[in-house]
Design a protein around this motif. Structure first.
Motif, PDB file in Angstrom:
ATOM      1  N   GLU A 176     -33.636  -6.859 -21.348  1.00 41.63           N
ATOM      2  CA  GLU A 176     -32.678  -7.880 -20.925  1.00 41.63           C
ATOM      3  C   GLU A 176     -31.679  -8.133 -22.044  1.00 41.63           C
ATOM      4  N   ARG A 218     -34.858 -15.956 -23.389  1.00 43.01           N
ATOM      5  CA  ARG A 218     -34.849 -14.666 -22.691  1.00 43.01           C
ATOM      6  C   ARG A 218     -34.981 -13.542 -23.715  1.00 43.01           C
ATOM      7  N   ARG A 257     -39.117  -6.352 -20.761  1.00 41.64           N
ATOM      8  CA  ARG A 257     -37.941  -6.174 -19.900  1.00 41.64           C
ATOM      9  C   ARG A 257     -36.726  -5.984 -20.793  1.00 41.64           C
TER      10      ARG A 257
HETATM   11 MG    MG Z   1     -35.299 -12.187 -14.629  1.00 39.87          MG
END
Ligand code: MG
Ligand code: ATP
Length: 420
Positions: A113, A119, A111
């Protein structure tokens, strides 16, 4: 100097103890609940994710790694695990198997991000899917399995949040009332949520911006809008969770970042984590997804957990994980003839199932023994010129510092008795 791409990381040997521990607990719990492993490709047709996750989600709008390959096919690096598993369920006709089909995966997820603690742009998820059964008892079983997985890992202070977001027949009325409510506060919402207001008001509840959170706390509650079937499903699920002693709380602003969810949604978070990366695992029901992907109507439920976040929490909570096993035996030698003997002996011992370390190059015997000490081996075999001539080697007990001579052809036998 090259560096790993932003938001990715190398999992070095020192970290692998955590990964090995988590994966071992994951496959153990899957065996207990009867889940079988499935591996799907790292990339899929981009449309699979666009359609299932939903065009108006953060993942599809901003986070997917989509590219055209050399033949012009649009492909996407897997941004989650469920869509691929459902695609495989339909493609391989798994509806003919006894239902529910219980599958698990352990895969890299991509992803785009903004990288921060907990994260990343490439992370890993362990997830399970139970496909082909709509009974709320299955929801309870999946939630229990997720909960028990974290308990078995040794994590403490867990909380379990639960909600129901209804189905296609009752959700539209709820979305209308959310739209009405948030419209009154439009000016205070973040720019993303202003956009979500007309297109996907449910997502505002999931917004983690401090400006939006207070409004979500007072927003209309989805459980007040459930149709009879969804309300009954939720009631029965709650009853089963109580039956199984699972300490859940109903969180009215819990929704998920993917469009395919229906009815049950849940998240599990450990104590003391800040909101941005609090959740270690999440899941829910997706009763329409398989049909949407071209299969027969097939109710299903699953959950996924981020392995990096588990590692982070195991470290934070100082959970003791079993250490990597070190070598059992170190072979030290002096001179070329001894080196020949050492190499043959190492090969022989390894073939008898003993893990052996030896170093190459021209290190002194002292340096080699120092290394043996620091690697934590239990026994060292020392081979010098004398040993080569006499056909016996020195066996040293590294803890006690005692040593004895033993015939070369007895080394494997003696070591298998003394080394664990
Ligand atoms: Mg998320
Ligand atoms: P979040 O709300 O933290 O963005 P999410 O709702 O996007 O999570 P899911 O799609 O449900 O997450 O993914 C399941 C789990 O995977 C999450 O609970 C989390 O533990 C982990 N996870 C999700 N995104 C990331 C990421 N970018 N880096 C590391 N772990 C992640």
């Amino acid at each position: 100097m090259y560096q790993a791409p932003r938001g990715t990381s190398d999992i070095l040997p020192g970290e692998q103890v955590y990964w090995g521990y988590i994966r071992q607990k994951a496959s153990a719990i899957c065996a207990l609940y009867g889940y079988q492993r499935i591996d799907t490709p790292t990339f899929e047709d981009a449309r699979l994710f666009e359609r299932s996750i939903g065009e108006e989600t953060d993942i599809v709008e901003k986070e997917m790694y989509t590219f055209e390959d050399r033949s012009g096919d649009r492909l996407t690096l897997r941004p989650e695990g469920t869509a691929s598993v459902c695609r495989a369920y339909v493609e391989h006709g798994m509806h003919t198997l006894p239902q529910p089909v219980r599958l698990y995966y352990d895969a890299a997820i991509f992803r785009y991000e903004r990288p921060q603690a907990g994260r990343y742009r490439q992370h890993h998820q362990f997830g399970v899917e139970a496909l082909g059964d709509g009974d709320p008892a299955l929801d309870a079983e999946v939630i229990e399995m997720a909960w028990q997985f974290y308990v078995n890992l040794g994590l403490r202070g867990l909380s379990l949040n639960l909600n129901s977001i209804g189905c296609n027949s009752c959700r539209p009325a709820y979305l209308d009332s959310l739209r009405d409510y948030y419209s009154q506060h439009r000016e205070s919402l973040c720019p993303d949520c202003k956009r979500r207001l007309s297109r996907n008001p449910l997502r505002i509840l999931d917004c983690k911006k401090p400006s939006c959170i207070p409004f979500s706390e007072r927003a209309p509650r989805s459980i007040d809008y459930l149709c009879r079937e969804c309300a009954e499903h939720f009631d029965r699920l709650e009853r089963y969770l109580v039956l199984l002693n699972l300490p859940y709380v109903v969180n009215h602003s819990l929704v998920r970042g993917l469009d395919y969810y229906t009815k049950t949604v849940f998240e599990i978070a450990p104590e003391g984590e800040i909101a941005a990366q609090a959740t270690i695992g999440a899941g829910g029901r997706y009763d329409d997804l398989i049909e949407q992907l071209g299969g027969k109507p097939t109710p299903a439920i699953g959950f996924a957990t981020g392995i990096e976040r588990l590692v982070r929490n195991l470290k934070k909570q100082k959970v003791a994980v079993p250490a990597n096993p070190s070598h059992a035996v170190f072979i030290a030698y002096l001179g070329q003839d001894a080196k020949d003997v050492a190499m043959k002996l190492a090969s022989h011992l390894r073939n008898s199932g003993l893990s052996v370390a030896l170093t190459f190059g021209d290190r002194s015997l002292k340096a080699q023994l120092k290394q043996a000490n620091s690697t934590g081996v239990q026994r060292a075999v020392i081979i010098g010129d004398d040993e080569v001539r006499s056909g016996a080697v020195m066996l040293r007990d590294m803890d006690k510092g005692e040593q004895e001579m033993i015939p070369l052809d007895k080394v494997a036998e003696v070591l298998s008795q003394v080394v664990a």
